[in-house]
Scaffold this motif. Structure first.
Motif, PDB file in Angstrom:
ATOM      1  N   ALA A 185       0.835  -1.196   0.000  1.00  0.00           N
ATOM      2  CA  ALA A 185       0.000   0.000   0.000  1.00  0.00           C
ATOM      3  C   ALA A 185       0.872   1.249   0.000  1.00  0.00           C
ATOM      4  O   ALA A 185       1.959   1.262   0.565  1.00  0.00           O
ATOM      5  N   ASN A 186       0.396   2.300  -0.672  1.00  0.00           N
ATOM      6  CA  ASN A 186       1.141   3.553  -0.711  1.00  0.00           C
ATOM      7  C   ASN A 186       0.184   4.740  -0.675  1.00  0.00           C
ATOM      8  O   ASN A 186      -1.021   4.589  -0.720  1.00  0.00           O
ATOM      9  N   PHE A 187       0.753   5.930  -0.587  1.00  0.00           N
ATOM     10  CA  PHE A 187      -0.032   7.162  -0.500  1.00  0.00           C
ATOM     11  C   PHE A 187      -0.056   7.941  -1.810  1.00  0.00           C
ATOM     12  O   PHE A 187      -0.300   9.135  -1.808  1.00  0.00           O
ATOM     13  N   CYS A 188       0.222   7.321  -2.918  1.00  0.00           N
ATOM     14  CA  CYS A 188       0.312   8.023  -4.196  1.00  0.00           C
ATOM     15  C   CYS A 188      -0.990   8.755  -4.521  1.00  0.00           C
ATOM     16  O   CYS A 188      -2.074   8.167  -4.534  1.00  0.00           O
ATOM     17  N   GLU A 189      -0.862  10.039  -4.801  1.00  0.00           N
ATOM     18  CA  GLU A 189      -2.043  10.850  -5.101  1.00  0.00           C
ATOM     19  C   GLU A 189      -2.582  10.607  -6.504  1.00  0.00           C
ATOM     20  O   GLU A 189      -3.699  10.975  -6.827  1.00  0.00           O
ATOM     21  N   TYR A 190      -1.783   9.971  -7.362  1.00  0.00           N
ATOM     22  CA  TYR A 190      -2.224   9.677  -8.725  1.00  0.00           C
ATOM     23  C   TYR A 190      -2.909   8.317  -8.845  1.00  0.00           C
ATOM     24  O   TYR A 190      -3.383   7.964  -9.916  1.00  0.00           O
ATOM     25  N   PHE A 191      -2.951   7.554  -7.770  1.00  0.00           N
ATOM     26  CA  PHE A 191      -3.484   6.193  -7.830  1.00  0.00           C
ATOM     27  C   PHE A 191      -4.883   6.169  -8.439  1.00  0.00           C
ATOM     28  O   PHE A 191      -5.774   6.910  -8.051  1.00  0.00           O
ATOM     29  N   SER A 192      -5.036   5.298  -9.413  1.00  0.00           N
ATOM     30  CA  SER A 192      -6.324   5.064 -10.057  1.00  0.00           C
ATOM     31  C   SER A 192      -6.467   3.556 -10.207  1.00  0.00           C
ATOM     32  O   SER A 192      -5.687   2.938 -10.945  1.00  0.00           O
ATOM     33  N   PRO A 193      -7.428   2.947  -9.506  1.00  0.00           N
ATOM     34  CA  PRO A 193      -7.521   1.484  -9.551  1.00  0.00           C
ATOM     35  C   PRO A 193      -7.761   0.954 -10.957  1.00  0.00           C
ATOM     36  O   PRO A 193      -8.570   1.481 -11.701  1.00  0.00           O
ATOM     37  N   CYS A 194      -7.025  -0.052 -11.287  1.00  0.00           N
ATOM     38  CA  CYS A 194      -7.150  -0.698 -12.585  1.00  0.00           C
ATOM     39  C   CYS A 194      -8.307  -1.685 -12.506  1.00  0.00           C
ATOM     40  O   CYS A 194      -8.224  -2.690 -11.812  1.00  0.00           O
ATOM     41  N   ARG A 195      -9.377  -1.402 -13.203  1.00  0.00           N
ATOM     42  CA  ARG A 195     -10.573  -2.265 -13.165  1.00  0.00           C
ATOM     43  C   ARG A 195     -10.428  -3.446 -14.122  1.00  0.00           C
ATOM     44  O   ARG A 195     -10.973  -4.502 -13.895  1.00  0.00           O
ATOM     45  N   MET A 196      -9.711  -3.260 -15.208  1.00  0.00           N
ATOM     46  CA  MET A 196      -9.478  -4.319 -16.187  1.00  0.00           C
ATOM     47  C   MET A 196      -7.982  -4.576 -16.194  1.00  0.00           C
ATOM     48  O   MET A 196      -7.207  -3.706 -16.550  1.00  0.00           O
ATOM     49  N   PHE A 197      -7.564  -5.756 -15.794  1.00  0.00           N
ATOM     50  CA  PHE A 197      -6.142  -6.019 -15.599  1.00  0.00           C
ATOM     51  C   PHE A 197      -5.693  -7.205 -16.417  1.00  0.00           C
ATOM     52  O   PHE A 197      -6.324  -8.246 -16.414  1.00  0.00           O
ATOM     53  N   ASN A 198      -4.603  -7.035 -17.116  1.00  0.00           N
ATOM     54  CA  ASN A 198      -4.018  -8.120 -17.893  1.00  0.00           C
ATOM     55  C   ASN A 198      -2.793  -8.620 -17.133  1.00  0.00           C
ATOM     56  O   ASN A 198      -1.692  -8.120 -17.314  1.00  0.00           O
ATOM     57  N   LYS A 199      -2.996  -9.586 -16.262  1.00  0.00           N
ATOM     58  CA  LYS A 199      -1.919 -10.100 -15.413  1.00  0.00           C
ATOM     59  C   LYS A 199      -0.758 -10.617 -16.241  1.00  0.00           C
ATOM     60  O   LYS A 199       0.398 -10.392 -15.919  1.00  0.00           O
TER      61      LYS A 199
END
Length: 96
Positions: free
Chosen positions: A59-73
């Motif tokens: 976990a981090n405090f990055c202000e740019y974090f945007s959760p990836c809803r579609m992920f290509n593992k």
């Protein structure tokens, strides 16, 4: 979607810094779970961050974090492997 196990994240779910995956227990507010995460980019991020996050899985405090809803593992794993191979080859140039 969780970067580790692929568990979907609801599109309306707000991810706090301490949010964890209900299946595998990994942190969801992490670089590897961010839309902007791209191994090989500057600091492995497409945003203009000033400081590198050393542990991309925690976990981090990055202000740019945007959760990836579609992920290509598979894509992230392959890119990560390619980046590591390139780094190893570069380091070998100066090891002798």
């Amino acid at each position: 979607m969780c970067w580790k196990c692929g568990t979907p994240i609801a599109s309306d779910e707000v991810l706090s810094r301490s949010a964890i995956c209900s299946i595998c227990g990994e942190y969801l507010h992490s670089c590897k779970n961010c839309t902007f995460y791209e191994p090989g980019a500057h600091y492995d991020c497409h945003e203009t961050i000033d400081i590198s996050v050393s542990d991309k899985e925690t976990a981090n405090f990055c202000e740019y974090f945007s959760p990836c809803r579609m992920f290509n593992k598979q894509k992230h794993r392959v890119l990560s492997d390619d980046v590591q191979k390139a780094r190893n080859a570069f380091e070998q140039l100066f090891s002798n």
